[in-house]
Design a protein around this motif. Sequence first.
Motif, PDB file in Angstrom:
ATOM      1  N   VAL A 267       4.512  -0.741   4.452  1.00  0.00           N
ATOM      2  CA  VAL A 267       3.857  -1.331   3.285  1.00  0.00           C
ATOM      3  C   VAL A 267       2.700  -0.440   2.831  1.00  0.00           C
ATOM      4  N   ALA A 268       1.986   0.133   3.804  1.00  0.00           N
ATOM      5  CA  ALA A 268       0.820   0.955   3.474  1.00  0.00           C
ATOM      6  C   ALA A 268       1.196   2.350   2.992  1.00  0.00           C
ATOM      7  N   THR A 269       2.449   2.739   3.192  1.00  0.00           N
ATOM      8  CA  THR A 269       2.857   4.102   2.817  1.00  0.00           C
ATOM      9  C   THR A 269       3.774   4.124   1.605  1.00  0.00           C
ATOM     10  N   LEU A 270       4.468   3.008   1.366  1.00  0.00           N
ATOM     11  CA  LEU A 270       5.460   2.990   0.287  1.00  0.00           C
ATOM     12  C   LEU A 270       4.934   3.529  -1.045  1.00  0.00           C
ATOM     13  N   PRO A 271       3.750   3.099  -1.498  1.00  0.00           N
ATOM     14  CA  PRO A 271       3.290   3.622  -2.792  1.00  0.00           C
ATOM     15  C   PRO A 271       3.245   5.150  -2.808  1.00  0.00           C
ATOM     16  N   ILE A 272       2.803   5.754  -1.697  1.00  0.00           N
ATOM     17  CA  ILE A 272       2.745   7.220  -1.624  1.00  0.00           C
ATOM     18  C   ILE A 272       4.146   7.802  -1.696  1.00  0.00           C
ATOM     19  N   LEU A 273       5.063   7.203  -0.917  1.00  0.00           N
ATOM     20  CA  LEU A 273       6.428   7.738  -0.883  1.00  0.00           C
ATOM     21  C   LEU A 273       7.114   7.582  -2.242  1.00  0.00           C
ATOM     22  N   ILE A 274       6.788   6.490  -2.943  1.00  0.00           N
ATOM     23  CA  ILE A 274       7.396   6.265  -4.253  1.00  0.00           C
ATOM     24  C   ILE A 274       6.848   7.252  -5.282  1.00  0.00           C
ATOM     25  N   PHE A 275       5.548   7.488  -5.245  1.00  0.00           N
ATOM     26  CA  PHE A 275       4.941   8.361  -6.248  1.00  0.00           C
ATOM     27  C   PHE A 275       5.073   9.848  -5.910  1.00  0.00           C
ATOM     28  N   TYR A 276       5.319  10.146  -4.654  1.00  0.00           N
ATOM     29  CA  TYR A 276       5.329  11.551  -4.221  1.00  0.00           C
ATOM     30  C   TYR A 276       6.219  12.465  -5.060  1.00  0.00           C
ATOM     31  N   PRO A 277       7.475  12.056  -5.323  1.00  0.00           N
ATOM     32  CA  PRO A 277       8.337  12.949  -6.124  1.00  0.00           C
ATOM     33  C   PRO A 277       7.761  13.229  -7.518  1.00  0.00           C
ATOM     34  N   PHE A 278       7.029  12.255  -8.062  1.00  0.00           N
ATOM     35  CA  PHE A 278       6.472  12.462  -9.398  1.00  0.00           C
ATOM     36  C   PHE A 278       5.226  13.345  -9.371  1.00  0.00           C
TER      37      PHE A 278
END
Lengths: 294, 306
Positions: A267-278
């Motif tokens: 939960v604490a990492t998902l936002p990073i993983l989602i935005f990382y490619p962008f």
Amino acid sequence: MARRGRFWRIGAFEVGNTLLMLAVCFLTLYPMWFVLVNSLNSPAQASLGTVNWFPKEFSLASYSVAFNDKTLMNGFYITTMRTIIGTVVHVLFTAIVAYGMSKSNLMGRKLYLKISLITMLFSGGLIPSFILMTKLGLYDSFWVFIIPSMYTFFNMVIFMSFFRTIPDSLEESAKVDGASDYGVLFRIVLPNSMAVIATISLFSAVYHWNDYYQGVIYIHSQELLPLQTMLYKIIAENSMSFMQQQAMAQFGARLPGNSIKFASMMVATLPILIFYPFIQRYLVKGVMIGAIKG
Amino acid sequence: MFQYRTEQMKALVRQWQLQSMVIPGIIWMFIFCYIPMFWLIIAFMDFSIAKPMLESPFVGLKHFQDFMTDDRFWRSIRNTLGMSTIKLVLGFPIPIMFALLLNEIRSLRFKRTVQTISYLPHFIAWTIFGGIALNWLGEGGVVNQLMMALGFQDREILFNSDPKYFWWITFFTDTLKETGWSAIIYIAAIAGIDPGLYEAAELDGANRWQRMWHITVQSIRPTIAILFILAVSGILGSNFEQIFMLKNNMNMKMAESLDLYIYNMGLVSGRHSFSTAVLFARSIVALGLLLLANQTSKKLTGDSIF
């Protein structure tokens, strides 16, 4: 590398080097994959902690605990607010100062730069800063996340050097049309500086999202704790919220705490993983902009 | 009124908009950078947070003498230097080697993919990364399973509770997390090298290793020198977020770095003045180290920060 000639000859070096690079990718990705797999495993399976490539017994039980945990979700909210407000305030404030500083006819510019440079060499450090925050009433306040990190000299220099590359003619024509300095900054300069704004925003957002240390030092109230500080307490101090303890009791054993940890980590990492490619295309550019002065 | 104003004052008033942009930054700096510097003075006082600062009595160098005779202080110095030395000697070349080898990959797409993946962990919080490390190093963790399967050990070892592994744990986790990120700057420096140099070297019969050594490494030498100076001057610092995450009561003997010691003494035990004295001394030494490393590098390689 010279790309002409002999490129078809694939020697032992190429094979070895390619394998090495694949190993680097594996070492980098596997830790994250491990967390994902175990967070999706049933609590009993995740508690074994064995090496898995895929979930053995697929289950969303841990996520339902994490998402139903009010304290954890409150931490998520605090972190989100902190990241958004902190980043906007940092970028805006730093950019405005930098625009003023980018003008060589600014009176006192040399003095301002000297005052700033001293702070690069000397600083108060942990205890004096802690005392300052206490005296300013920032201890145990949400604003301790925003105000002390709203400006850094380093990022100001990055903005400043970027603003100086914008052609003067652009600004002058706006001035002729009667724009004020603020008008020029907001209508001409900032819209032409998206690359540097994106870079600094990215670094600021990652800092705010990932920081747990400010929360450990300056926050006392449970309802102001950022997500990462909670995670620190869950993982390193092994302290769980009431909800999590109940959930663990419900799962039966002492160990299923692992799966809750893994789900909270996701939960604490998902936002990073989602935005990382962008965001990743800005990274190299960002580091290069930073390296000019670094 | 007006006739007393000098030309400069008039100019200042004319650019009030620009000044109003810059001055809040200077005020911010004054509050958040200069006031803490001023508060370093409590290192020479018996300061209590409950009282106004000037009511605290001056005690001179008492706290400096106290920490000099504290075993825990010397232990934290040893730990800091131990971890920094491992990081400097073994860790510093790793991103350089990674950048050099990545540069030898011919396929542009593969190269970019590897690079993108390699710096992902930099963006993952230490809570997550440390959490994974703690899980892997613990009972039944991946490391134990792997080592037992390979026959290096016959029973489980609780790596994170045993102080003797701590320095190595910080080294490995840091390398895993930051190698790709640290390499970016070298990769960028390598990208700036004139391709003509390689063609000339190839015509002269230089093989791959010779080209790598005589052209690539020599060309990025200034970058290496600057990063090395910074690394040396940071030898008394440690990655607080990392160590704070991985430490526990059992490994504290080898985990307590200077940063952690300052934190523990100041904020856990409430000895603000004592802790600030340590901080003060460390800043002075760190500044000295920076100047020393800079001078040495200037003499030896001709490259320096200032």
